[in-house]
Structure formats: structure tokens, C-alpha cells
Design a protein around this motif. Structure first.
Motif, PDB file in Angstrom:
ATOM      1  N   PRO A 376     -28.566  32.255  35.824  1.00  0.00           N
ATOM      2  CA  PRO A 376     -27.963  32.231  34.483  1.00  0.00           C
ATOM      3  C   PRO A 376     -28.878  31.564  33.332  1.00  0.00           C
ATOM      4  CG  PRO A 376     -26.250  31.651  35.899  1.00  0.00           C
ATOM      5  CD  PRO A 376     -27.597  31.655  36.740  1.00  0.00           C
ATOM      6  N   GLY A 377     -29.335  32.416  32.332  1.00  0.00           N
ATOM      7  CA  GLY A 377     -30.326  31.581  31.256  1.00  0.00           C
ATOM      8  C   GLY A 377     -31.727  31.825  31.625  1.00  0.00           C
ATOM      9  N   ARG A 378     -32.032  32.307  32.998  1.00  0.00           N
ATOM     10  CA  ARG A 378     -33.320  32.525  33.252  1.00  0.00           C
ATOM     11  C   ARG A 378     -34.145  33.520  32.496  1.00  0.00           C
ATOM     12  NH1 ARG A 378     -34.849  34.753  39.070  1.00  0.00           N
ATOM     13  NH2 ARG A 378     -33.517  32.872  39.973  1.00  0.00           N
ATOM     14  N   PRO A 379     -35.277  33.456  32.114  1.00  0.00           N
ATOM     15  CA  PRO A 379     -36.096  34.587  31.298  1.00  0.00           C
ATOM     16  C   PRO A 379     -36.383  35.535  32.224  1.00  0.00           C
ATOM     17  CG  PRO A 379     -37.013  32.184  30.720  1.00  0.00           C
ATOM     18  CD  PRO A 379     -35.908  32.046  32.062  1.00  0.00           C
ATOM     19  N   GLY A 380     -35.983  36.586  31.672  1.00  0.00           N
ATOM     20  CA  GLY A 380     -36.619  37.980  32.317  1.00  0.00           C
ATOM     21  C   GLY A 380     -35.427  38.657  33.129  1.00  0.00           C
TER      22      GLY A 380
END
Length: 494
Positions: A376-380
Motif C-alpha cells: 500500500p502506497g508503494r511507488p509503481g
């Protein structure tokens, strides 16, 4: 009494000793015939069984109840932690030691719950189920098919996945022994099994008149009695029955005794032969009167002895098969040398525990988490490719965010651990090949049966120590897993 009026040899006690230790099979047959019952095989000491308890939290859940069954099948002592004991009995039956506690309420994690634990397997989780009316086929939820709208039922993720895990970790840390130790006897928590293992072997077997016994009193074992030098005697001892199977202590450096004595010098013997009158590997240790001390007995310092005489050409002790233990107070050291701290008459030695020490560090806390906790919220991240828990993390009370914080509380505790992050859980039969990965990018499904087996196997693997892994099932069926290989390919957490 004086030695003079105690010098009458007691034939009856001699026969009683031989009968208790099953030295003469005919005597045991006669005893069983008189008593009218067969020998209780449940009372045969089992050295292959771990004497410490494995605590299972979340014991009534899909993974937890399978963990219980596997541990029991492998001879472990198991304690199931549950919130509702009647409900738990309806789910897992009456074959387990059940204790009532709630990880969200730290005051319930008492000594009754945590005493004597050697490891914890935590399978707790918030309840997630389809929104009422979302799907008529709820069974698909349990097969890892996530097409429904989920919702949290009951307590919120912050309380269960983070604060609850943190509470359990902090409580366990107070009770877990050193990670490189193996509990052999815990006299602080007496059991019927312990009472049936130990018996007296005094100099009556050689014509003497000394008397001793061992009793479980005040959360200790009390080895006490009266040593007499009459009739050329002068020793008292207690010994275990032979273990079947024997203990395998080959991965340890020695044994450690927690004792309080009377200032005299005692001996401990380890035996590798099941026969009655064989070689014992001995070590002498001094006590401090009325003071608890730890006595370390290095295996390298054990002396091979037969009837108080050292055996110069004896083979090294075989730590794979420790058949019995013996404690002794004797007027002799070895080879006719006298014990300089021996005093005839009454004696007492209290014991709290006997442990093996110096072994490999193994995991003591296994936590079942979830794949996806870092996404959750990790870029890409492409949310369209992610399971509902990732897409709907915020709507589900931050379930994965709090799971990750719960993991971190375990990592920071100093307890040797394994964190298992399974993909979508199913009720399918286990037995598929297992794919371990790290980095939290894995997607797939896995049977709850297989997750339970991973939990149990992790406790045995040094390579599983301080490791976080994701796991899914492969396509192929396997006959067995090479657990050492699976865990050895993983990197430890930084």
C-alpha cells in the motif's frame, strides 16, 4: 538414627528398586499380575519429546487449528490460547491444553498462559468476510477467490494486528529461555510425567542402607535423604527411567542445572546405554548452602565411570542417545578418592530445571502475517493487479499497514523469529511444491495446510532465524520438502 541401628540391609527395598527400573522383567510381570493391569505405555519417558510448551495463539483459526494438530502428532507439548473456551472445544476438541487469553488485553497474558513456553506460533488475525449480501457463495472466500466486497468484523486491525502482536511479543519475551537452550526437565511446572520418570537408586543395591527419594515440592524437585557409610555403603542417588526414544543432544555443548544445595559436592551422570549397570559419564559439582546457582556441565568434561572407577579406554559419549540422567551424593569421587565435601547424614538438593545449552539458535516466535504488507502506497504498484487487501487497505482499517507494524514489533524485540507472509489462503489439500520469495512481490495462493506445516518446520531450522519470507504454492505435487534447502536460500533481515 545411628549407623549402628540402621545397618540391617533391606532386601525388600532392593527388590523394589529393581522392579521400578524394570531391571528384571519377571519381577515386573509379577507386579503387573498382582495389580491386575498392563504396563501403562504412556508413562514410558520419551526423550524425543520436547519438554517445553509451544504456545499457539489464534488456535481456533484455519491455520492455527492445523498447527495444533501437527505439533501434537510430532509429540510436542502444546498450549492453545483462546478467547472462548467452550467455543474452542467445539472447534478443536478436548485433546489440547486450553488457556483463556486475549492478545488485545495484555493483563490476560499471565504466567498461567506463558509459563514454560519454549516457542510461540502466532496465527491471529482480524476477521475479514464478504459484505452481507455481496455474494451468495461465501465458500469461494475460503478458496482464495477475492471477487467480493470485504469488510472487517469485530475488533479493528490496529488493536489486533499491531497492538495485540506487540502485547504477545512483550509477554513472551519475559518467559522464553535462551534461544540456544533446550529445556529437558522443568521442575517449576510439575507434571505426572515428571513424577513417573525419577526413582531412587541408593547403596542398598550394593548392600548399604542409605535412603533417598525425589519429590516435587514448592515448584522444585527435592532430592533428599540420609546417607550412611554402614555396610561399606555411602551413596544415595536418583535416576530416570530409560528414555524411549533417547534424547539427542548432539547439537549442544553441555547441560545446565539450576540448583540450591547444602554445600556438599554432588555428581550428575548421563548414560547412553539402556542396560542397568553400564557406563555413566559423570561430572562433580559443588553447591553453595541455601543459595540458588547455575551449574554448567560441559560435555567435554564428562568422565566415563563404571561403579566409581574411571574407564580409560571408553568411547566418547554418544550425544545422539542420552538414555537416562542420574544425580548422586557419594563419599567417593572417582578411583577411591574421597569426596572432600561429603558429610554423612541428612542432605538435600533442590532443582528448578535441567537444560541443554550451547546449541544452535532456532526461531522462538513464528508469526503468520500476509503477503502484500509493504505494497500500500508503494511507488509503481499497479492496484489492478493486486489482491483486495492491497487495493482496499484504507477501507479495511489499514489492515496491511498494521500487520507490517506488528511484524516490526517482533523484529525489534530481540526474540529469534520467523515471519511468514502467505499469499491468498485456501482450504485446498496441502502437498504442493512451495515457492519461497523475499521482497514482497509474490502473488498466488497457498493451502492453509501448507502454511501450518511451514510454521512447525521453521522452529527446527537455524536458517529460518530472523527471516521474513513470502510463500505461495507451485503447480506440482511434492512428496516431501527439503526444508533446510528452502530456508537456507533466504536472506536474514537487516
Amino acid at each position: 538414627m545411628t549407623d549402628k541401628n540402621r545397618s540391617q540391609w533391606d532386601l525388600g527395598r532392593f527388590i523394589e528398586t529393581l522392579t521400578y527400573f524394570e531391571v528384571i522383567p519377571f519381577l515386573n510381570w509379577v507386579q503387573q499380575l498382582i495389580q491386575g493391569r498392563p504396563q501403562d505405555i504412556q508413562n514410558i519417558p520419551n526423550g524425543g519429546r520436547n519438554m517445553g510448551v509451544i504456545l499457539v495463539a489464534g488456535a481456533t483459526g484455519g491455520v492455527g487449528k492445523r498447527v495444533l494438530r501437527r505439533l501434537q502428532e510430532q509429540g510436542h507439548k502444546v498450549r492453545a490460547m483462546v478467547r472462548d473456551i467452550d467455543k474452542a472445544r467445539s472447534i478443536i476438541g478436548n485433546d489440547f491444553d486450553l488457556v483463556v487469553a486475549d492478545i488485545t488485553k495484555p493483563e490476560t497474558l499471565t504466567s498461567i498462559v506463558m509459563a514454560d513456553i519454549q516457542a510461540v506460533i502466532c496465527c491471529t488475525a482480524v476477521r475479514v468476510q464478504p459484505v452481507e449480501g455481496d455474494t451468495a457463495d461465501r465458500a469461494k472466500y475460503y478458496q482464495g477467490v477475492k471477487f467480493y466486497q470485504p469488510e472487517i468484523v469485530g475488533d479493528i486491525p490496529k488493536n489486533v494486528e499491531y497492538q495485540g502482536i506487540k502485547n504477545l511479543v512483550q509477554a513472551a519475551k519475559k518467559y522464553l529461555s535462551q534461544a540456544n537452550e533446550k529445556l529437558i526437565f522443568d521442575f517449576k511446572n510439575p507434571s505426572t510425567e515428571l513424577k513417573n520418570i525419577w526413582g531412587a537408586v541408593d547403596d542398598v543395591v550394593m548392600g548399604g542402607v542409605s535412603e533417598s527419594n525425589i519429590q516435587l515440592v514448592e515448584n522444585t524437585a527435592l532430592f533428599a535423604g540420609n546417607v550412611s557409610t554402614a555396610n561399606s555403603g555411602g551413596f544415595a542417588s536418583v535416576r530416570t527411567k530409560n528414555f524411549d526414544p533417547p534424547f539427542n543432544l548432539s547439537n549442544y555443548e553441555g547441560v545446565k542445572l539450576r540448583v540450591k544445595g547444602d554445600g556438599q559436592r554432588y555428581k550428575i551422570f548421563l548414560r547412553t546405554e539402556a542396560k542397568w549397570d553400564g557406563i555413566g559419564y559423570g561430572y562433580s559439582f559443588d553447591t553453595v548452602a541455601n543459595t540458588w546457582i547455575d551449574v554448567h556441565v560441559p560435555f567435554a568434561d564428562l568422565i566415563p565411570v563404571f561403579r566409581a572407577k574411571t574407564i580409560k579406554d571408553a568411547l566418547p559419549i554418544d550425544f545422539n542417545k542420552i538414555c537416562s540422567f542420574q544425580l548422586m551424593l557419594s563419599k567417593f569421587e572417582y578411583d577411591n578418592a574421597l569426596n572432600p565435601k561429603f558429610t554423612p547424614g541428612k542432605f538435600s538438593l533442590q532443582l528448578e530445571s535441567i537444560k541443554a545449552y550451547g546449541g544452535k539458535t532456532l526461531p522462538q516466535f513464528v508469526l503468520v502475517s500476509s503477503a502484500g504488507v509493504t505494497r500500500p502506497g508503494r511507488p509503481g504498484i499497479n492496484l489492478d493487479e493486486e489482491p483486495p487487501a492491497v487495493r482496499l487497505n484504507d477501507q479495511l482499517g489499514g489492515i496491511l499497514t498494521w500487520k507490517l507494524k506488528g511484524e516490526d514489533s517482533l523484529r525489534e524485540s530481540g526474540i529469534p523469529y520467523t515471519i511468514i507472509r502467505p499469499c491468498a489462503l485456501t482450504e485446498e489439500p496441502g502437498g504442493k511444491e512451495l515457492i519461497f520469495e523475499q521482497g514482497d512481490n509474490i502473488r498466488g495462493k497457498i493451502s492453509r495446510e501448507d502454511v501450518a506445516e511451514i510454521c512447525v518446520q521453521a522452529l527446527k531450522q537455524a536458517f529460518a532465524c530472523n527471516v521474513t519470507l513470502e510463500v505461495k504454492a507451485g503447480e506440482n505435487t511434492k512428496n516431501s520438502s527439503d526444508w533446510q534447502r528452502l530456508f537456507s536460500n533466504l536472506q536474514r533481515d537487516k
